[in-house]
Design a protein around this motif. Sequence first.
Motif, PDB file in Angstrom:
ATOM      1  N   THR A  38      -9.070  18.563  -3.785  1.00  0.00           N
ATOM      2  CA  THR A  38     -10.526  19.289  -3.176  1.00  0.00           C
ATOM      3  C   THR A  38     -11.784  19.268  -3.456  1.00  0.00           C
ATOM      4  N   ALA A  39     -10.793  19.466  -5.006  1.00  0.00           N
ATOM      5  CA  ALA A  39     -12.459  19.669  -6.114  1.00  0.00           C
ATOM      6  C   ALA A  39     -14.429  18.168  -5.976  1.00  0.00           C
ATOM      7  N   ALA A  40     -13.380  17.134  -5.692  1.00  0.00           N
ATOM      8  CA  ALA A  40     -13.593  16.094  -5.669  1.00  0.00           C
ATOM      9  C   ALA A  40     -14.516  15.272  -4.725  1.00  0.00           C
ATOM     10  N   ARG A  41     -13.738  16.344  -3.319  1.00  0.00           N
ATOM     11  CA  ARG A  41     -14.578  16.491  -1.896  1.00  0.00           C
ATOM     12  C   ARG A  41     -15.863  16.912  -1.993  1.00  0.00           C
ATOM     13  N   ARG A  42     -15.732  18.481  -2.782  1.00  0.00           N
ATOM     14  CA  ARG A  42     -16.886  19.273  -2.878  1.00  0.00           C
ATOM     15  C   ARG A  42     -18.053  18.265  -3.883  1.00  0.00           C
ATOM     16  N   ALA A  43     -17.664  16.820  -4.364  1.00  0.00           N
ATOM     17  CA  ALA A  43     -18.826  16.706  -6.012  1.00  0.00           C
ATOM     18  C   ALA A  43     -18.935  15.226  -5.408  1.00  0.00           C
ATOM     19  N   GLY A  44     -18.248  14.826  -4.077  1.00  0.00           N
ATOM     20  CA  GLY A  44     -18.840  13.870  -3.349  1.00  0.00           C
ATOM     21  C   GLY A  44     -17.838  12.579  -3.753  1.00  0.00           C
ATOM     22  N   VAL A  45     -16.907  12.520  -4.284  1.00  0.00           N
ATOM     23  CA  VAL A  45     -15.954  11.752  -4.650  1.00  0.00           C
ATOM     24  C   VAL A  45     -14.809  11.534  -3.380  1.00  0.00           C
ATOM     25  N   ASP A  46     -14.785  10.445  -2.364  1.00  0.00           N
ATOM     26  CA  ASP A  46     -13.420  10.686  -2.343  1.00  0.00           C
ATOM     27  C   ASP A  46     -12.349  10.134  -2.306  1.00  0.00           C
ATOM     28  N   ILE A  47     -11.449  10.719  -2.714  1.00  0.00           N
ATOM     29  CA  ILE A  47     -10.473  10.341  -3.457  1.00  0.00           C
ATOM     30  C   ILE A  47      -8.932  10.049  -2.314  1.00  0.00           C
ATOM     31  N   LEU A  48      -7.964   9.788  -2.020  1.00  0.00           N
ATOM     32  CA  LEU A  48      -6.925  10.345  -0.984  1.00  0.00           C
ATOM     33  C   LEU A  48      -5.773  10.295  -2.055  1.00  0.00           C
ATOM     34  N   GLY A  49      -5.116  11.615  -1.807  1.00  0.00           N
ATOM     35  CA  GLY A  49      -3.958  11.913  -2.281  1.00  0.00           C
ATOM     36  C   GLY A  49      -2.556  10.984  -1.982  1.00  0.00           C
ATOM     37  N   LEU A  50      -1.872  11.030  -3.020  1.00  0.00           N
ATOM     38  CA  LEU A  50      -0.247  10.104  -2.992  1.00  0.00           C
ATOM     39  C   LEU A  50       0.673  10.631  -2.466  1.00  0.00           C
ATOM     40  N   THR A  51       0.508  12.402  -2.037  1.00  0.00           N
ATOM     41  CA  THR A  51       1.670  12.943  -1.713  1.00  0.00           C
ATOM     42  C   THR A  51       1.822  12.572   0.165  1.00  0.00           C
ATOM     43  N   ASP A  52       0.893  12.633   0.352  1.00  0.00           N
ATOM     44  CA  ASP A  52       1.032  12.958   2.388  1.00  0.00           C
ATOM     45  C   ASP A  52       1.207  11.079   2.414  1.00  0.00           C
ATOM     46  N   LEU A  53       1.173  10.286   1.798  1.00  0.00           N
ATOM     47  CA  LEU A  53       1.685   8.816   1.923  1.00  0.00           C
ATOM     48  C   LEU A  53       3.063   8.476   1.623  1.00  0.00           C
ATOM     49  N   TYR A  54       4.388   9.710   1.408  1.00  0.00           N
ATOM     50  CA  TYR A  54       5.459   9.326   1.035  1.00  0.00           C
ATOM     51  C   TYR A  54       6.343   9.827   1.998  1.00  0.00           C
ATOM     52  N   ALA A  55       7.453   9.596   2.898  1.00  0.00           N
ATOM     53  CA  ALA A  55       8.018   9.552   4.004  1.00  0.00           C
ATOM     54  C   ALA A  55       8.845  10.825   3.849  1.00  0.00           C
ATOM     55  N   LEU A  81      -5.231   8.161  -4.253  1.00  0.00           N
ATOM     56  CA  LEU A  81      -5.702   6.210  -4.470  1.00  0.00           C
ATOM     57  C   LEU A  81      -7.373   6.019  -5.287  1.00  0.00           C
ATOM     58  N   MET A  82      -8.100   5.510  -6.228  1.00  0.00           N
ATOM     59  CA  MET A  82      -9.454   5.471  -6.173  1.00  0.00           C
ATOM     60  C   MET A  82      -9.694   4.268  -5.292  1.00  0.00           C
ATOM     61  N   GLY A  83     -10.962   4.341  -4.415  1.00  0.00           N
ATOM     62  CA  GLY A  83     -10.892   2.774  -3.827  1.00  0.00           C
ATOM     63  C   GLY A  83     -12.194   2.210  -4.604  1.00  0.00           C
ATOM     64  N   PHE A  84     -12.451   1.135  -5.357  1.00  0.00           N
ATOM     65  CA  PHE A  84     -13.511   0.178  -5.632  1.00  0.00           C
ATOM     66  C   PHE A  84     -14.155  -0.088  -5.075  1.00  0.00           C
ATOM     67  N   ALA A  85     -13.520  -1.736  -4.131  1.00  0.00           N
ATOM     68  CA  ALA A  85     -14.271  -2.600  -3.989  1.00  0.00           C
ATOM     69  C   ALA A  85     -15.969  -2.169  -2.696  1.00  0.00           C
ATOM     70  N   ALA A  86     -15.643  -0.987  -2.886  1.00  0.00           N
ATOM     71  CA  ALA A  86     -17.335  -0.610  -1.974  1.00  0.00           C
ATOM     72  C   ALA A  86     -18.363  -0.431  -2.500  1.00  0.00           C
ATOM     73  N   TYR A  91       1.158  -0.960  -0.452  1.00  0.00           N
ATOM     74  CA  TYR A  91      -0.333  -0.059  -0.139  1.00  0.00           C
ATOM     75  C   TYR A  91       0.516   1.036  -0.065  1.00  0.00           C
ATOM     76  N   PRO A  92       0.387   2.176  -1.502  1.00  0.00           N
ATOM     77  CA  PRO A  92      -0.385   2.466  -1.830  1.00  0.00           C
ATOM     78  C   PRO A  92       0.039   1.566  -3.271  1.00  0.00           C
ATOM     79  N   THR A  93       1.372   1.498  -3.591  1.00  0.00           N
ATOM     80  CA  THR A  93       1.892   1.210  -4.973  1.00  0.00           C
ATOM     81  C   THR A  93       0.263   0.181  -5.269  1.00  0.00           C
ATOM     82  N   GLY A  94       0.240  -0.604  -4.444  1.00  0.00           N
ATOM     83  CA  GLY A  94      -0.351  -2.403  -5.389  1.00  0.00           C
ATOM     84  C   GLY A  94       0.275  -3.531  -5.234  1.00  0.00           C
ATOM     85  N   VAL A  95       2.132  -2.648  -5.632  1.00  0.00           N
ATOM     86  CA  VAL A  95       2.582  -3.769  -6.131  1.00  0.00           C
ATOM     87  C   VAL A  95       2.685  -5.708  -4.971  1.00  0.00           C
ATOM     88  N   THR A  96       3.001  -6.408  -5.677  1.00  0.00           N
ATOM     89  CA  THR A  96       3.696  -7.333  -5.037  1.00  0.00           C
ATOM     90  C   THR A  96       5.038  -8.494  -4.944  1.00  0.00           C
TER      91      THR A  96
END
Length: 245
Positions: free
Chosen positions: A194-211, A220-225, A28-33
Amino acid sequence: MTKGISVDGLNSLTEPARAIYLTPSHQYPTGVTLSLDRRLAVVKWANRYGAWIIEDDYDSEFHYEGKPMASLQGLDTYNRTIYIGTFTKSLFPGLRIAYMIVPSELTEPFTMARTLMDGHTASITQLTLAKFLEGGHFGAYVRKMRSIYVARRDTLASMMDEYLSEYVTCETPAGGMQMPCHLKHGISEKEIATAARRAGVDILGLTDLYAGPPASTGFLMGFAAYTEMEIEDAVKKLAAIFRHV
């Protein structure tokens, strides 16, 4: 990082690490195996330095491409791997039950630590889950959900390619529940999120996931739910946002 963690980085440390935490089935978050050759290299590294491998297989049930790879714990003939997993991802978030498979020498200290933490998990919940497993229902449930999730993943990949390929590059994951997408043309991640949240689309930015400094911007876009109709609606909303950025 297309194959997962490199042991070269571990060997270059001034002092050998005492333990390493890995999510080899789906990073997480790259999806690499984590590739087989690197799994074997990590096992050899742990044995060489007397280190522990903490293998978190939190969503390994949901692998969509080919057969799942052997776990580190299964490959480890030196008994240096602590294998942990959870039913929170595979069944539902409210089921706060996880499990741990440890080398025999760690059984007593881990049992003591668990007792000191909070005693035990609720007995009724554990017994209910045990019956569910014993009856073969868990395997059937996972197979059903895997087919649903892969259909949702493919719908998201298709929709992103159709509506947003001009703005983002998406990586269709071989497993897991999220799809990483990388922004093109210097588009502002913060502005899009920010614009996506206003439109009701929940996405998670990648920048904050880097150390450290981010190597890529995106989200990241979730699809399972989400149903395929909900995924289509969300992608179309995102497309409208990108056209006006």
